[in-house]
Design a protein around this motif. Structure first.
Motif, PDB file in Angstrom:
ATOM      1  N   ALA A   7       0.851  -1.187   0.000  1.00 24.76           N
ATOM      2  CA  ALA A   7       0.000   0.000   0.000  1.00 24.76           C
ATOM      3  C   ALA A   7       0.888   1.240   0.000  1.00 24.76           C
ATOM      4  O   ALA A   7       1.672   1.448   0.922  1.00 24.76           O
ATOM      5  CB  ALA A   7      -0.897   0.005   1.236  1.00 24.76           C
ATOM      6  N   ASP A   9       0.758   5.278  -0.117  1.00 22.01           N
ATOM      7  CA  ASP A   9      -0.039   6.499   0.009  1.00 22.01           C
ATOM      8  C   ASP A   9       0.859   7.722  -0.097  1.00 22.01           C
ATOM      9  O   ASP A   9       2.077   7.632   0.077  1.00 22.01           O
ATOM     10  CB  ASP A   9      -0.772   6.521   1.352  1.00 22.01           C
ATOM     11  CG  ASP A   9      -1.875   5.484   1.427  1.00 22.01           C
ATOM     12  OD1 ASP A   9      -2.682   5.418   0.482  1.00 22.01           O
ATOM     13  OD2 ASP A   9      -1.925   4.729   2.420  1.00 22.01           O
ATOM     14  N   GLY A 137      -3.349   2.462   2.921  1.00 19.53           N
ATOM     15  CA  GLY A 137      -2.821   1.831   4.125  1.00 19.53           C
ATOM     16  C   GLY A 137      -3.615   2.098   5.381  1.00 19.53           C
ATOM     17  O   GLY A 137      -3.367   1.468   6.418  1.00 19.53           O
ATOM     18  N   THR A 138      -4.589   3.016   5.296  1.00 20.42           N
ATOM     19  CA  THR A 138      -5.386   3.352   6.478  1.00 20.42           C
ATOM     20  C   THR A 138      -6.808   2.827   6.411  1.00 20.42           C
ATOM     21  O   THR A 138      -7.358   2.373   7.416  1.00 20.42           O
ATOM     22  CB  THR A 138      -5.429   4.882   6.679  1.00 20.42           C
ATOM     23  OG1 THR A 138      -5.894   5.509   5.463  1.00 20.42           O
ATOM     24  CG2 THR A 138      -4.052   5.427   7.026  1.00 20.42           C
ATOM     25  N   ALA A 144      -2.273  -4.254   5.483  1.00 20.21           N
ATOM     26  CA  ALA A 144      -1.261  -4.501   4.448  1.00 20.21           C
ATOM     27  C   ALA A 144       0.098  -4.735   5.082  1.00 20.21           C
ATOM     28  O   ALA A 144       0.487  -4.065   6.041  1.00 20.21           O
ATOM     29  CB  ALA A 144      -1.191  -3.305   3.493  1.00 20.21           C
ATOM     30  N   LYS A 147       3.541  -0.892   3.976  1.00 17.18           N
ATOM     31  CA  LYS A 147       2.909   0.422   3.817  1.00 17.18           C
ATOM     32  C   LYS A 147       3.993   1.482   3.641  1.00 17.18           C
ATOM     33  O   LYS A 147       4.964   1.516   4.405  1.00 17.18           O
ATOM     34  CB  LYS A 147       2.055   0.768   5.033  1.00 17.18           C
ATOM     35  CG  LYS A 147       0.906  -0.180   5.294  1.00 17.18           C
ATOM     36  CD  LYS A 147       0.123   0.243   6.524  1.00 17.18           C
ATOM     37  CE  LYS A 147      -0.953  -0.761   6.883  1.00 17.18           C
ATOM     38  NZ  LYS A 147      -1.692  -0.365   8.113  1.00 17.18           N
ATOM     39  N   ALA A 202       3.505   2.928   8.731  1.00 12.35           N
ATOM     40  CA  ALA A 202       3.996   3.179   7.377  1.00 12.35           C
ATOM     41  C   ALA A 202       5.456   3.623   7.393  1.00 12.35           C
ATOM     42  O   ALA A 202       5.915   4.287   8.319  1.00 12.35           O
ATOM     43  CB  ALA A 202       3.144   4.242   6.688  1.00 12.35           C
TER      44      ALA A 202
END
Length: 229
Positions: A7, A9, A137-138, A144, A147, A202
């Motif tokens: 993931a 972001d 990821g959130t 996941a 991240k 992350a």
């Protein structure tokens, strides 16, 4: 080596889509551009008079959602994965400034996010997927295994975005692009539904001064470490 969900972001024009696409190619995973899905819905809204002048006809767009299909066509000779809106290739149109100016307000609509999040989660059921966006990821894949949160200054991102638009033959200027990025950052980080934020677990990648090769080396090393755990 186990299959995982990656993931990625980050902020608008931070380069996350380019990184995600290349990582997926290298490791043989499926790539899903979640941002393209929101852009396609935004293009639909513009075409049908539901978006314009800085306003969104929320009720009309929500009512139209069942008839909106967003799928992807594998990369062809150009190396680009194309986005299809109800079967039509709209990859070029969804990257233009008109869509960029309306996509954040469209993405704020809870019903739009709910529909697209469901489609994204279905795509990741078998794992072996790389997906980038604002809330992957959130919200989409909170569990996941890998991240990444990508960031860079608005000025760096504006210069990147301007080069990208110029390469595609689109008309734009630096100040217009910079203002668009700042506006989108504000909307993305303050919206009530799934705002852009870094997941607690992350890995942060500030790529403001990294070359594409350095970014990919960082990502590949992180993937190798996590997938072998």
């Amino acid at each position: 080596m186990k299959k995982i969900i990656v993931a990625i972001d980050g902020y608008s024009s931070s380069g996350k889509s380019t990184m995600a696409r290349e990582l997926a190619r290298r490791i043989g995973y499926v790539y899903v551009d979640s941002g393209a899905m929101y852009r396609a819905v935004t293009l639909y809204a513009i075409r049908h008079g539901m978006a314009g002048g800085g306003k969104i006809d929320r009720d009309a767009l929500v009512a139209a959602l069942p008839g909106i299909s967003v799928t992807f066509e594998p990369a062809g000779a150009d190396g680009v994965q194309h986005t299809l809106l109800n079967g039509e290739d709209v990859e070029r149109e969804i990257r233009e400034m008109q869509v960029s100016s309306h996509v954040s307000p469209v993405a704020e609509i809870a019903e739009v996010r709910e529909r697209l999040v469901r489609l994204q989660q279905e795509a990741g059921e078998a794992k072996g997927i790389v997906m980038d966006g604002r809330d992957i990821g959130t919200t989409v894949f909170p569990d996941a295994e890998m991240k990444v949160f990508v960031e860079a200054s608005p000025e760096v991102r504006a210069r990147r975005r301007l080069r990208e638009l110029e390469q595609k033959g689109a008309e734009a200027n630096y100040e217009e692009v910079l203002e668009n990025i700042r506006t989108r950052d504000h909307i993305d980080t303050t919206r009530a539904v799934s705002p852009l934020r870094k997941a607690a677990d992350a890995h942060v990648l500030d790529n403001g001064r990294l070359t594409p090769a350095e970014q990919m080396e960082w990502l590949q090393n992180l993937y190798n470490t996590i997938s072998n755990e």
